[in-house]
Design a protein around this motif. Sequence first.
Motif, PDB file in Angstrom:
ATOM      1  N   GLY A  17      -2.708  13.716  -3.965  1.00 43.90           N
ATOM      2  CA  GLY A  17      -2.726  12.688  -4.998  1.00 43.90           C
ATOM      3  C   GLY A  17      -1.352  12.167  -5.376  1.00 43.90           C
ATOM      4  N   ALA A  18      -0.319  12.983  -5.153  1.00 44.06           N
ATOM      5  CA  ALA A  18       1.035  12.551  -5.523  1.00 44.06           C
ATOM      6  C   ALA A  18       1.608  11.549  -4.531  1.00 44.06           C
ATOM      7  CB  ALA A  18       1.962  13.763  -5.624  1.00 44.06           C
ATOM      8  N   VAL A  19       1.041  11.474  -3.330  1.00 47.12           N
ATOM      9  CA  VAL A  19       1.536  10.553  -2.306  1.00 47.12           C
ATOM     10  C   VAL A  19       0.907   9.183  -2.522  1.00 47.12           C
ATOM     11  CG1 VAL A  19       1.728  10.091   0.153  1.00 47.12           C
ATOM     12  CG2 VAL A  19       1.802  12.449  -0.675  1.00 47.12           C
ATOM     13  N   GLU A  20       1.742   8.169  -2.732  1.00 47.94           N
ATOM     14  CA  GLU A  20       1.253   6.819  -3.017  1.00 47.94           C
ATOM     15  C   GLU A  20       1.548   5.880  -1.848  1.00 47.94           C
ATOM     16  OE1 GLU A  20       3.197   5.683  -6.583  1.00 47.94           O
ATOM     17  OE2 GLU A  20       2.079   7.089  -7.868  1.00 47.94           O
ATOM     18  N   ALA A  21       0.788   4.808  -1.766  1.00 51.87           N
ATOM     19  CA  ALA A  21       1.008   3.800  -0.716  1.00 51.87           C
ATOM     20  C   ALA A  21       2.341   3.091  -0.961  1.00 51.87           C
ATOM     21  CB  ALA A  21      -0.136   2.797  -0.700  1.00 51.87           C
ATOM     22  N   ALA A  22       3.200   3.090   0.047  1.00 54.12           N
ATOM     23  CA  ALA A  22       4.521   2.478  -0.089  1.00 54.12           C
ATOM     24  C   ALA A  22       4.584   1.078   0.488  1.00 54.12           C
ATOM     25  CB  ALA A  22       5.577   3.354   0.584  1.00 54.12           C
ATOM     26  N   VAL A  23       3.617   0.722   1.332  1.00 55.83           N
ATOM     27  CA  VAL A  23       3.585  -0.602   1.957  1.00 55.83           C
ATOM     28  C   VAL A  23       2.149  -1.114   1.962  1.00 55.83           C
ATOM     29  CG1 VAL A  23       5.599  -0.318   3.447  1.00 55.83           C
ATOM     30  CG2 VAL A  23       3.362   0.472   4.230  1.00 55.83           C
ATOM     31  N   THR A  24       2.003  -2.392   2.224  1.00 56.32           N
ATOM     32  CA  THR A  24       0.678  -2.987   2.358  1.00 56.32           C
ATOM     33  C   THR A  24       0.382  -3.201   3.837  1.00 56.32           C
ATOM     34  OG1 THR A  24       1.480  -5.267   2.284  1.00 56.32           O
ATOM     35  CG2 THR A  24       0.999  -4.185   0.164  1.00 56.32           C
ATOM     36  N   PRO A  25      -0.893  -3.330   4.209  1.00 56.35           N
ATOM     37  CA  PRO A  25      -1.212  -3.616   5.616  1.00 56.35           C
ATOM     38  C   PRO A  25      -0.537  -4.891   6.115  1.00 56.35           C
ATOM     39  CG  PRO A  25      -3.186  -2.918   4.444  1.00 56.35           C
ATOM     40  CD  PRO A  25      -2.104  -3.079   3.413  1.00 56.35           C
ATOM     41  N   GLU A  26      -0.444  -5.892   5.252  1.00 56.70           N
ATOM     42  CA  GLU A  26       0.205  -7.150   5.644  1.00 56.70           C
ATOM     43  C   GLU A  26       1.676  -6.929   5.952  1.00 56.70           C
ATOM     44  OE1 GLU A  26      -1.690  -6.740   2.957  1.00 56.70           O
ATOM     45  OE2 GLU A  26      -3.490  -7.741   3.745  1.00 56.70           O
ATOM     46  N   GLU A  27       2.351  -6.096   5.147  1.00 58.72           N
ATOM     47  CA  GLU A  27       3.766  -5.817   5.398  1.00 58.72           C
ATOM     48  C   GLU A  27       3.952  -5.067   6.712  1.00 58.72           C
ATOM     49  OE1 GLU A  27       5.844  -5.507   0.992  1.00 58.72           O
ATOM     50  OE2 GLU A  27       4.647  -3.812   1.711  1.00 58.72           O
TER      51      GLU A  27
END
Length: 341
Positions: free
Chosen positions: A224-234
Amino acid sequence: MTDAAPLHPSPPTPAPAQQPAPRLDPDAERLRQAVARVRTEVGKAVVGQDGAVSGLLIALLARGHALLEGVPGVAKTLLVRSFSRALGLDTKRVQFTPDLMPGDVSGSLVYDAKTGEFEFREGPVFTNVLLADEINRTPPKTQSALLEAMEERQVSSDGVTRPLPEPFLAAATQNPIEHEGTYTLPEAQLDRFLLKLSIRVPERDAEIDVLRRHATGFTPRDLGAVEAAVTPEEILEAQRSVDRVEATDDVLAYIVDLARATREAASVAVGASPRAATALLAAAKAWAWLGGYPAITPDHVQAMLTPVWRHRIQLRPDAEIEGVSVDAILASVLRQTAVPR
């Protein structure tokens, strides 16, 4: 730290101090910074595997795939799970076992009693990040279910071709072949992997940090502490940006000379193929882009040579008996091949 390394946390700096190397354009730099944040997020769950994280990023940016090899218990699966979570992409995991069938991976036709027709039920390969866990614990017949998906990014069934989502990355883990219950991956399967990363036990300080985290309540099942750092588009934008990284004729000739040197090595039965050369070029471009360089240099090629070629070189039987290693041969090839200036 892994044996991916020549993958360092920071890329080499080949340009002389008096003449700074050109940097990426502002938009590419923005994407690079976004991708770099993936490292930070993965570091919340995994300690001491910076080289492997670099390898996974390179595989993703170069539209390739990664094979992670190591003994049980060195966080191979946790690394891929954390990496995919930091990307914010759809992820599916397949535990490869001796009784797994090809349709369990790619999908199969299922009879619908209501309509009286067969319909295709997608397998777990229809995702952005496929974690193929312990891929060498299943026979080659099932391993081959990934061949089309990894190369063509599609699945063909009953005369219909179905494209996979983009981006798509297959990250496979395997135990060393000496371990009980493993099958050797066929050469055609190995060739589908852009990189082979050797995951080793962390250094002492990193291992202490692992225990410290567990002592304070960390559990690998909770990311849970790991968050998305980029988007699929990026990610897709970054892949296109990597495509624009340049390579001079001198560097291209250097890659070819390295490949030809492996074919002439006395201990080698099968050297680097032209496809292996293109794989090295793709990985070097991604590594240069991660470091902020608009063009690859011999340093980037040298850094990527071992992880890209170590699984593509076949040794002569007598060399294997004598304990010669592919990594040692590649190191020798690097020393003996002239570097363009």
